[in-house]
Design an enzyme around this catalytic site. Structure first.
Site, short mmCIF file in Angstrom:
data_model
loop_
_atom_site.label_atom_id
_atom_site.label_comp_id
_atom_site.label_asym_id
_atom_site.label_seq_id
_atom_site.Cartn_x
_atom_site.Cartn_y
_atom_site.Cartn_z
N ASN A 145 10.40 -4.44 -1.88
CA ASN A 145 10.42 -5.15 -0.60
C ASN A 145 10.24 -6.65 -0.81
O ASN A 145 9.57 -7.08 -1.76
CB ASN A 145 9.34 -4.59 0.34
CG ASN A 145 8.02 -5.31 0.20
OD1 ASN A 145 7.80 -6.36 0.82
ND2 ASN A 145 7.13 -4.79 -0.63
N SER A 174 -5.97 -7.65 6.47
CA SER A 174 -5.45 -8.43 5.36
C SER A 174 -4.99 -9.79 5.89
O SER A 174 -4.22 -9.87 6.85
CB SER A 174 -4.28 -7.68 4.72
OG SER A 174 -3.59 -8.53 3.84
N ASN A 182 6.23 -12.45 -2.23
CA ASN A 182 7.29 -12.81 -1.30
C ASN A 182 7.03 -14.03 -0.44
O ASN A 182 7.78 -14.32 0.48
CB ASN A 182 7.59 -11.60 -0.40
CG ASN A 182 8.02 -10.40 -1.23
OD1 ASN A 182 8.83 -10.54 -2.14
ND2 ASN A 182 7.45 -9.25 -0.95
N THR A 183 5.93 -14.73 -0.70
CA THR A 183 5.70 -16.02 -0.04
C THR A 183 5.64 -17.06 -1.15
O THR A 183 4.75 -16.98 -2.01
CB THR A 183 4.38 -16.01 0.77
OG1 THR A 183 4.51 -15.09 1.85
CG2 THR A 183 4.05 -17.38 1.33
C1 LIG Z 1 7.30 -2.60 2.66
C2 LIG Z 1 6.00 -3.04 2.08
C3 LIG Z 1 5.30 -4.06 2.71
C4 LIG Z 1 4.08 -4.48 2.17
N1 LIG Z 1 3.39 -5.46 2.82
C5 LIG Z 1 2.18 -5.84 2.34
C6 LIG Z 1 1.40 -6.80 3.03
O1 LIG Z 1 1.78 -7.30 4.08
N2 LIG Z 1 0.21 -7.15 2.48
C7 LIG Z 1 -0.27 -6.60 1.33
O2 LIG Z 1 -1.39 -6.96 0.89
N3 LIG Z 1 0.44 -5.67 0.67
C8 LIG Z 1 1.63 -5.28 1.13
N4 LIG Z 1 2.35 -4.32 0.48
C9 LIG Z 1 1.81 -3.77 -0.79
C10 LIG Z 1 1.03 -2.49 -0.57
O3 LIG Z 1 -0.08 -2.70 0.25
C11 LIG Z 1 0.58 -1.90 -1.92
O4 LIG Z 1 -0.30 -2.83 -2.54
C12 LIG Z 1 1.73 -1.64 -2.87
O5 LIG Z 1 2.85 -1.14 -2.17
C13 LIG Z 1 1.34 -0.65 -3.97
O6 LIG Z 1 0.96 0.60 -3.44
P1 LIG Z 1 1.99 1.86 -3.33
O7 LIG Z 1 2.60 2.03 -4.69
O8 LIG Z 1 1.13 3.01 -2.90
O9 LIG Z 1 2.99 1.50 -2.31
C14 LIG Z 1 3.57 -3.88 0.98
C15 LIG Z 1 4.29 -2.85 0.37
C16 LIG Z 1 5.48 -2.41 0.91
C17 LIG Z 1 6.22 -1.29 0.22
#
Ligand SMILES: Cc1cc2nc3c(=O)[nH]c(=O)nc-3n(C[C@H](O)[C@H](O)[C@H](O)COP(=O)(O)O)c2cc1C
Length: 365
Positions: free
Chosen positions: A124, A153, A191-192
């Site tokens: 993403n 967050s 992504n920022t």
């Molecule tokens: C579509 C998407 C959007 C995410 N947006 C954020 C976010 O806004 N803030 C954040 O700290 N992590 C964000 N994450 C990261 C998740 O919180 C997590 O740290 C990461 O996906 C790893 O965990 P997972 O493998 O269980 O997905 C995002 C992940 C995904 C897939």
């Protein structure tokens, strides 16, 4: 099982190729259900029938908060806090909403969310699309507090230059403060532009000093014995030296814990089956290929911090064994995101049941 056989193929193939559109529809449905106590109860009953009742034995206390179970929903799923009651009904032990920025922002242009089904992964580059701190605070103010801890967050607005990040984070904390049980500083999203530079020692030091001071002021004003916890979410792409810095600064400035990890910019853990066009999409990779790295980072943080900083382990937890690996590495709690997409809405209950059926190393916190 029903989800994997019926709903997931429908979402992935029939309902459209746009992963974000499906996410929006699912979240929209959960938001509607969240406004009706009867529907929220129906969700709890339906997922209990398929995923099982939540065991009581998994409750634990971490950084002064009581968690009914250790499986939380990671940041990014419910960025604007629209569906907390329904998500709580799915059995999560805590929910982290956001990332919220001080100013509302649309995020990056679409498409910005990609599925990699062969690897049970996502890429993403959402770019903190959210309605902004004031709007999210107003929504939280209109609802009763969830029966589980709610984390918020906080991230930097895209329009704010890096050298003014501190005021931007403080500006987000201000309206959101009453509604969060803990706050997470997100300085690790890929992504920022420039955001991850905030993990550098001096910048992190200034940021944490200001945020912890503000939380202490608020606690003193309210007569709270302990300030609300502040956690730092780290990137999986930090080297040993940078991890040392993060732990040192967190300890020196009185942060309450760490969340490890955010998504990775690395692609080396992807299988050969992932088409090049997908592999090369810009953004953060999550899900199964992130898991080994998440375990390594949690292990490394635990070695550095000892028992002084509780860790929320996050990254590629699809099954109970994955959660166990993170607990064994030193995590006190777990967060998931990508497995919600691949395993479906009963994931929290399924993980909890499997964990309760085995011996989970008791949390040291
Ligand atoms: C579509 C998407 C959007 C995410 N947006 C954020 C976010 O806004 N803030 C954040 O700290 N992590 C964000 N994450 C990261 C998740 O919180 C997590 O740290 C990461 O996906 C790893 O965990 P997972 O493998 O269980 O997905 C995002 C992940 C995904 C897939």
């Amino acid at each position: 099982m029903l989800y994997r056989r019926v709903a997931r193929p429908f979402f992935f193939k029939v309902a459209g190729r746009d992963a974000e559109a499906i996410h929006e529809r699912v979240l929209g449905g959960l938001a509607v259900a969240s406004r009706s106590p009867a529907l929220t109860r129906a969700i709890a009953l339906a997922t209990e029938l398929t995923g099982g009742a939540l065991p009581q034995t998994l409750a634990r206390e971490v950084f002064g908060l009581r968690f009914p179970n250790p499986i939380g929903l990671a940041a990014g799923f419910d960025k604007n806090a629209v569906a907390i009651p329904a998500l709580a009904a799915l059995g999560f032990g805590f929910i982290e909403v956001g990332t919220v920025t001080r100013y509302a922002q649309p995020g990056n242009p679409r498409p910005r969310l990609f599925r990699l089904p062969s690897d049970e992964a996502l890429i993403n580059r959402m770019g903190f699309n959210n309605q902004g701190a004031e709007a999210v605070a107003a929504r939280l103010a209109r609802q009763p507090h969830a029966p589980i801890p709610i984390g918020i967050s906080l991230g930097k607005s895209k329009i704010t230059p890096l050298d003014q990040a501190l005021n931007d984070y403080l500006g987000s904390l201000e309206p959101l403060y009453p509604w969060g049980d803990y706050f997470a500083v997100n300085i690790s999203s890929p992504n920022t532009p420039g955001l991850r530079d905030l993990q550098a020692r001096d910048r992190l030091d200034a940021l944490l000093a200001a945020l912890v001071a503000r939380l202490r002021e608020r606690a003193a004003a309210e007569g709270r014995a302990i300030p609300k916890p502040l956690l730092v979410k780290v990137a999986p792409d930090l080297d040993d030296h940078a991890l040392d810095d993060v732990v040192d600064v967190c300890l020196a400035r009185g942060a309450s814990g760490l969340i490890a990890v955010n998504t990775t910019i690395a692609r080396d853990a992807l299988s050969a089956g992932v088409p090049r066009a997908l592999r090369e999409q810009a953004g953060g990779l999550s899900g199964r290929p992130l898991h080994a790295r998440a375990v390594a980072i949690v292990t490394s943080l635990r070695q550095r911090a000892g028992d002084r900083l509780p860790i929320i382990g996050c990254g590629g937890v699809l099954h109970a064994d994955d959660a166990r690996r993170l607990f064994d590495a030193g995590a006190s709690l777990i967060q998931i995101y990508t497995s919600f997409i691949y395993e479906g809405p009963t994931i929290a209950r399924t993980l909890c049941r499997a964990l309760a059926a085995s011996t989970v190393r008791p949390s040291r916190f």
